[in-house]
Design a protein around this motif. Structure first.
Motif, mmCIF file in Angstrom:
data_model
loop_
_atom_site.group_PDB
_atom_site.id
_atom_site.type_symbol
_atom_site.label_atom_id
_atom_site.label_comp_id
_atom_site.label_asym_id
_atom_site.label_seq_id
_atom_site.Cartn_x
_atom_site.Cartn_y
_atom_site.Cartn_z
ATOM 1 N N LEU A 41 1.813 -8.415 -30.567
ATOM 2 C CA LEU A 41 1.837 -7.945 -29.243
ATOM 3 C C LEU A 41 0.488 -8.243 -28.386
ATOM 4 C CD1 LEU A 41 3.334 -4.420 -29.585
ATOM 5 C CD2 LEU A 41 4.264 -6.554 -28.656
ATOM 6 N N LEU A 42 -0.401 -8.776 -29.100
ATOM 7 C CA LEU A 42 -1.934 -9.057 -28.522
ATOM 8 C C LEU A 42 -1.550 -10.087 -27.173
ATOM 9 C CD1 LEU A 42 -4.479 -9.363 -31.481
ATOM 10 C CD2 LEU A 42 -4.046 -7.507 -29.600
ATOM 11 N N PRO A 43 -0.865 -11.208 -27.338
ATOM 12 C CA PRO A 43 -0.662 -12.105 -26.227
ATOM 13 C C PRO A 43 -0.170 -11.526 -24.951
ATOM 14 C CG PRO A 43 -0.004 -13.349 -28.331
ATOM 15 C CD PRO A 43 -0.118 -12.001 -28.593
ATOM 16 N N ALA A 44 0.901 -10.373 -25.295
ATOM 17 C CA ALA A 44 1.444 -9.720 -24.164
ATOM 18 C C ALA A 44 0.470 -9.335 -23.343
ATOM 19 C CB ALA A 44 2.416 -8.643 -24.718
ATOM 20 N N PHE A 45 -0.756 -8.741 -23.895
ATOM 21 C CA PHE A 45 -1.830 -8.362 -22.844
ATOM 22 C C PHE A 45 -2.404 -9.241 -21.848
ATOM 23 C CE2 PHE A 45 -2.247 -5.130 -26.256
ATOM 24 C CZ PHE A 45 -2.599 -3.866 -25.832
ATOM 25 N N VAL A 46 -2.427 -10.601 -22.164
ATOM 26 C CA VAL A 46 -2.723 -11.683 -21.244
ATOM 27 C C VAL A 46 -1.818 -11.521 -20.159
ATOM 28 C CG1 VAL A 46 -3.594 -14.098 -21.092
ATOM 29 C CG2 VAL A 46 -4.066 -12.795 -23.195
ATOM 30 N N ALA A 47 -0.492 -11.811 -20.561
ATOM 31 C CA ALA A 47 0.667 -11.988 -19.579
ATOM 32 C C ALA A 47 0.806 -10.853 -18.669
ATOM 33 C CB ALA A 47 1.828 -12.112 -20.380
ATOM 34 N N ALA A 48 0.482 -9.515 -19.378
ATOM 35 C CA ALA A 48 0.445 -8.320 -18.413
ATOM 36 C C ALA A 48 -0.577 -8.290 -17.562
ATOM 37 C CB ALA A 48 0.643 -7.248 -19.382
ATOM 38 N N ALA A 49 -1.769 -8.525 -17.859
ATOM 39 C CA ALA A 49 -2.958 -8.482 -16.993
ATOM 40 C C ALA A 49 -2.933 -9.526 -15.872
ATOM 41 C CB ALA A 49 -4.341 -8.634 -17.896
ATOM 42 N N GLU A 57 -8.621 -11.047 -13.841
ATOM 43 C CA GLU A 57 -8.333 -10.447 -14.793
ATOM 44 C C GLU A 57 -7.521 -10.822 -16.328
ATOM 45 O OE1 GLU A 57 -8.252 -9.333 -11.807
ATOM 46 O OE2 GLU A 57 -9.312 -7.559 -11.786
ATOM 47 N N GLY A 58 -6.549 -11.904 -15.979
ATOM 48 C CA GLY A 58 -5.991 -12.636 -17.066
ATOM 49 C C GLY A 58 -6.913 -13.086 -17.594
ATOM 50 N N ALA A 59 -7.889 -14.022 -17.114
ATOM 51 C CA ALA A 59 -8.624 -14.937 -17.820
ATOM 52 C C ALA A 59 -9.622 -14.021 -18.834
ATOM 53 C CB ALA A 59 -9.485 -15.655 -16.812
ATOM 54 N N VAL A 90 -3.845 -19.432 -15.402
ATOM 55 C CA VAL A 90 -2.711 -20.180 -15.050
ATOM 56 C C VAL A 90 -1.674 -19.251 -14.780
ATOM 57 C CG1 VAL A 90 -0.597 -21.603 -15.499
ATOM 58 C CG2 VAL A 90 -3.111 -22.477 -15.920
ATOM 59 N N ALA A 91 -1.579 -18.412 -15.639
ATOM 60 C CA ALA A 91 -0.421 -17.165 -15.442
ATOM 61 C C ALA A 91 -0.611 -16.204 -14.159
ATOM 62 C CB ALA A 91 -0.178 -16.312 -16.719
ATOM 63 N N GLY A 92 -2.209 -16.009 -14.076
ATOM 64 C CA GLY A 92 -2.291 -15.103 -12.851
ATOM 65 C C GLY A 92 -1.932 -15.904 -11.710
ATOM 66 N N ALA A 93 -2.434 -17.199 -11.425
ATOM 67 C CA ALA A 93 -2.193 -18.062 -10.264
ATOM 68 C C ALA A 93 -0.818 -18.027 -9.981
ATOM 69 C CB ALA A 93 -2.752 -19.305 -10.291
ATOM 70 N N PHE A 153 7.419 -4.040 -23.981
ATOM 71 C CA PHE A 153 7.138 -2.906 -22.871
ATOM 72 C C PHE A 153 6.282 -1.984 -23.402
ATOM 73 C CE2 PHE A 153 10.227 -1.599 -26.041
ATOM 74 C CZ PHE A 153 9.829 -0.210 -26.523
ATOM 75 N N ILE A 154 5.904 -2.222 -24.680
ATOM 76 C CA ILE A 154 4.791 -1.311 -25.398
ATOM 77 C C ILE A 154 3.471 -1.637 -24.476
ATOM 78 C CG2 ILE A 154 3.414 -0.738 -27.284
ATOM 79 C CD1 ILE A 154 5.969 -1.218 -28.993
ATOM 80 N N VAL A 155 3.333 -2.865 -24.099
ATOM 81 C CA VAL A 155 2.074 -3.281 -23.710
ATOM 82 C C VAL A 155 2.198 -3.429 -21.878
ATOM 83 C CG1 VAL A 155 0.831 -5.341 -23.196
ATOM 84 C CG2 VAL A 155 1.414 -4.789 -25.450
ATOM 85 N N TYR A 156 3.436 -3.540 -21.527
ATOM 86 C CA TYR A 156 3.731 -3.678 -20.217
ATOM 87 C C TYR A 156 3.491 -2.465 -19.394
ATOM 88 C CZ TYR A 156 6.219 -4.335 -15.608
ATOM 89 O OH TYR A 156 6.533 -4.483 -14.261
ATOM 90 N N TRP A 157 3.995 -1.357 -19.868
ATOM 91 C CA TRP A 157 3.719 0.051 -19.193
ATOM 92 C C TRP A 157 2.391 0.682 -19.040
ATOM 93 C CZ3 TRP A 157 8.867 1.826 -21.493
ATOM 94 C CH2 TRP A 157 9.789 1.555 -20.966
ATOM 95 N N PRO A 158 1.663 0.412 -20.196
ATOM 96 C CA PRO A 158 0.190 0.991 -20.020
ATOM 97 C C PRO A 158 -0.549 0.109 -19.336
ATOM 98 C CG PRO A 158 0.929 0.675 -22.331
ATOM 99 C CD PRO A 158 1.949 0.239 -21.589
ATOM 100 N N VAL A 159 -0.618 -1.311 -19.256
ATOM 101 C CA VAL A 159 -1.326 -2.222 -18.649
ATOM 102 C C VAL A 159 -0.923 -1.892 -16.940
ATOM 103 C CG1 VAL A 159 -1.814 -4.536 -17.818
ATOM 104 C CG2 VAL A 159 -1.825 -3.803 -20.324
ATOM 105 N N GLY A 160 0.238 -1.490 -16.655
ATOM 106 C CA GLY A 160 0.738 -1.503 -15.279
ATOM 107 C C GLY A 160 0.100 -0.018 -14.816
ATOM 108 N N ARG A 161 0.038 0.965 -15.781
ATOM 109 C CA ARG A 161 -0.571 2.190 -15.279
ATOM 110 C C ARG A 161 -2.126 2.044 -15.284
ATOM 111 N NH1 ARG A 161 1.632 7.659 -17.589
ATOM 112 N NH2 ARG A 161 0.092 8.224 -16.199
ATOM 113 N N ILE A 162 -2.719 1.237 -15.934
ATOM 114 C CA ILE A 162 -4.084 1.196 -15.791
ATOM 115 C C ILE A 162 -4.440 0.211 -14.510
ATOM 116 C CG2 ILE A 162 -6.079 -0.220 -16.835
ATOM 117 C CD1 ILE A 162 -4.961 0.786 -19.247
#
Length: 169
Positions: A41-49, A57-59, A90-93, A153-162
Motif C-alpha cells: 500500500l505504500l505506493p498508494a500514498f504517492v498517488a493519493a497525495a 505534496e506528491g513529490a 507527474v501524477a500531481g500535474a 481505499f485504506i489509503v485514499y480516505w485518510p489522505v483525503g481527510r488530512i
C-alpha cells in the motif's frame, strides 16, 4: 506564476501515516500473502497525495515513501525515492490538468504506478542480477497491482481527510 505553499503539518501527518502503514505492512503482513501476491500500500500514498494536493505534496510524499522503500526492500539504493519523486510530480500535474479527486482516478493512478514500479524493478534489478522470467514477473506485478487497487481505499480516505483538514478544499 504562483508558487505553491507546502503545508508542513499536512506532510507530517502523511509521514506518520506512511510510517504506520509501513510498520504494519512489514511486520504483521510481511509473511501474509493472498494466493501468492503480497499487499503493498505504500505506493498508494504517492498517488493519493498527488491526486488530492498536487505535484509538490506528491513529490514530497514520494520521497518519504521512497526512503521507506529503501529501508525495507532490496534494490538499488536511492532509486526508489527518485522514482516516487518523479511519479508524484507527474501524477500531481496530471491530476491538476485532467483528473478529478475521485476514487476512480485514484485507482487508475495507483495501477499505473504499481505497473511502472514492477517494470522498473524487473529492468533494473531482477533481469540483470537474477535473470528472472518476464512472464513470472508480469504475473506477480498484475496480481500485486490488483490486490493493491482492491485495498487502496485504506489509503485514499485518510489522505483525503488530512488534505481537507489542512487544505483549502
Amino acid at each position: 506564476m504562483q508558487r505553491e505553499q507546502l503545508s508542513i503539518p499536512k506532510l507530517l501527518c502523511y509521514a506518520l501515516l506512511v510510517l504506520a502503514v509501513y510498520v504494519v505492512q512489514t511486520s504483521l503482513l510481511g509473511a501474509w500473502s493472498f494466493r501468492g501476491y503480497h499487499l503493498d500500500l505504500l505506493p498508494a500514498f504517492v498517488a493519493a497525495a498527488a491526486l488530492w494536493d498536487g505535484p509538490m505534496e506528491g513529490a514530497v510524499t514520494g520521497i518519504i515513501v521512497g526512503v521507506f522503500y529503501d529501508l525495507g526492500f532490496i534494490g538499488i539504493d536511492g532509486l526508489y525515492p527518485l522514482f516516487f519523486l518523479l511519479f508524484g510530480l507527474v501524477a500531481g500535474a496530471l491530476s491538476r490538468l485532467a483528473l478529478s479527486r475521485s476514487y476512480v482516478s485514484m485507482l487508475m493512478m495507483n495501477a499505473c504506478e504499481m505497473v511502472l514500479l514492477g517494470l522498473m524493478r524487473y529492468l533494473v534489478y531482477l533481469l540483470p542480477q537474477k535473470g528472472a522470467s518476464f512472464s513470472l514477473v508480469l504475473q506477480q506485478v498484475v496480481g500485486g497491482t490488483l490486490l493493491s487497487c482492491l485495498l487502496c481505499f485504506i489509503v485514499y480516505w485518510p489522505v483525503g481527510r488530512i488534505s481537507r483538514r489542512f487544505g483549502t478544499h
